[in-house]
Design a protein around this motif. Structure first.
Motif, mmCIF file in Angstrom:
data_model
loop_
_atom_site.group_PDB
_atom_site.id
_atom_site.type_symbol
_atom_site.label_atom_id
_atom_site.label_comp_id
_atom_site.label_asym_id
_atom_site.label_seq_id
_atom_site.Cartn_x
_atom_site.Cartn_y
_atom_site.Cartn_z
ATOM 1 N N GLU A 49 0.827 -1.204 0.000
ATOM 2 C CA GLU A 49 0.000 0.000 0.000
ATOM 3 C C GLU A 49 0.866 1.261 0.000
ATOM 4 O O GLU A 49 0.603 2.207 -0.745
ATOM 5 N N ARG A 50 1.921 1.262 0.796
ATOM 6 C CA ARG A 50 2.845 2.406 0.797
ATOM 7 C C ARG A 50 3.536 2.543 -0.557
ATOM 8 O O ARG A 50 3.736 3.655 -1.060
ATOM 9 N N PHE A 51 3.877 1.412 -1.175
ATOM 10 C CA PHE A 51 4.483 1.436 -2.500
ATOM 11 C C PHE A 51 3.520 2.064 -3.510
ATOM 12 O O PHE A 51 3.914 2.918 -4.304
ATOM 13 N N TYR A 52 2.266 1.650 -3.491
ATOM 14 C CA TYR A 52 1.274 2.226 -4.399
ATOM 15 C C TYR A 52 1.146 3.739 -4.176
ATOM 16 O O TYR A 52 0.981 4.492 -5.129
ATOM 17 N N GLU A 53 1.250 4.180 -2.943
ATOM 18 C CA GLU A 53 1.202 5.621 -2.649
ATOM 19 C C GLU A 53 2.397 6.342 -3.286
ATOM 20 O O GLU A 53 2.246 7.443 -3.809
ATOM 21 N N ARG A 54 3.569 5.710 -3.225
ATOM 22 C CA ARG A 54 4.758 6.326 -3.848
ATOM 23 C C ARG A 54 4.600 6.402 -5.367
ATOM 24 O O ARG A 54 4.991 7.394 -5.983
ATOM 25 N N VAL A 55 4.025 5.364 -5.948
ATOM 26 C CA VAL A 55 3.781 5.380 -7.398
ATOM 27 C C VAL A 55 2.825 6.524 -7.735
ATOM 28 O O VAL A 55 3.038 7.255 -8.701
ATOM 29 N N PHE A 56 1.812 6.685 -6.917
ATOM 30 C CA PHE A 56 0.860 7.784 -7.120
ATOM 31 C C PHE A 56 1.582 9.125 -7.107
ATOM 32 O O PHE A 56 1.341 9.984 -7.964
ATOM 33 N N LYS A 60 3.642 8.241 -12.637
ATOM 34 C CA LYS A 60 3.932 7.410 -13.799
ATOM 35 C C LYS A 60 4.513 6.079 -13.332
ATOM 36 O O LYS A 60 4.935 5.944 -12.187
ATOM 37 N N ILE A 61 4.508 5.129 -14.232
ATOM 38 C CA ILE A 61 5.041 3.804 -13.933
ATOM 39 C C ILE A 61 6.372 3.646 -14.659
ATOM 40 O O ILE A 61 6.449 3.838 -15.861
ATOM 41 N N ASP A 62 7.393 3.297 -13.897
ATOM 42 C CA ASP A 62 8.723 3.059 -14.440
ATOM 43 C C ASP A 62 9.030 1.562 -14.382
ATOM 44 O O ASP A 62 8.338 0.793 -13.702
ATOM 45 N N GLU A 63 10.097 1.183 -15.037
ATOM 46 C CA GLU A 63 10.529 -0.218 -15.016
ATOM 47 C C GLU A 63 10.805 -0.684 -13.583
ATOM 48 O O GLU A 63 10.523 -1.823 -13.230
ATOM 49 N N LYS A 64 11.328 0.214 -12.751
ATOM 50 C CA LYS A 64 11.607 -0.168 -11.358
ATOM 51 C C LYS A 64 10.318 -0.521 -10.615
ATOM 52 O O LYS A 64 10.327 -1.367 -9.726
#
Length: 86
Positions: A49-56, A60-64
């Motif tokens: 969930e924290r990861f999804y927040e960082r993506v937000f 954008k979505i990167d290869e990492k």
């Protein structure tokens, strides 16, 4: 499972980072797993969930991000297999 995690990644990039979390929590935590496995899964889901927040926040979505989703998928499967796949 991997496809659901990827879908969550796309929801996060679209500005709705917690859209898939209730489904994942329900699916993974209500299947009769041992208490130890549930604790491990809860920890992974909290990290996800924290990861999804960082993506937000990136917008954008990167290869990492794709690599991280694969890592979450492996970690979840590893925890589940330790419980005998219950």
């Amino acid at each position: 499972m991997g496809e659901i995690l990827k879908e969550g990644l796309f929801w996060a990039a679209l500005g709705r980072p917690s859209e898939v979390m209730p489904f994942l929590r329900g699916k993974l935590l209500s299947n009769g797993h041992s208490d130890g496995v549930k604790r491990q899964l809860e920890g992974l889901l909290n990290e996800l969930e924290r990861f999804y927040e960082r993506v937000f926040c990136c917008g954008k979505i990167d290869e990492k991000h794709i690599r991280a989703i694969h890592s979450f998928h492996r970690d979840i499967l590893s925890v589940l297999s330790a419980d005998g796949g219950a």
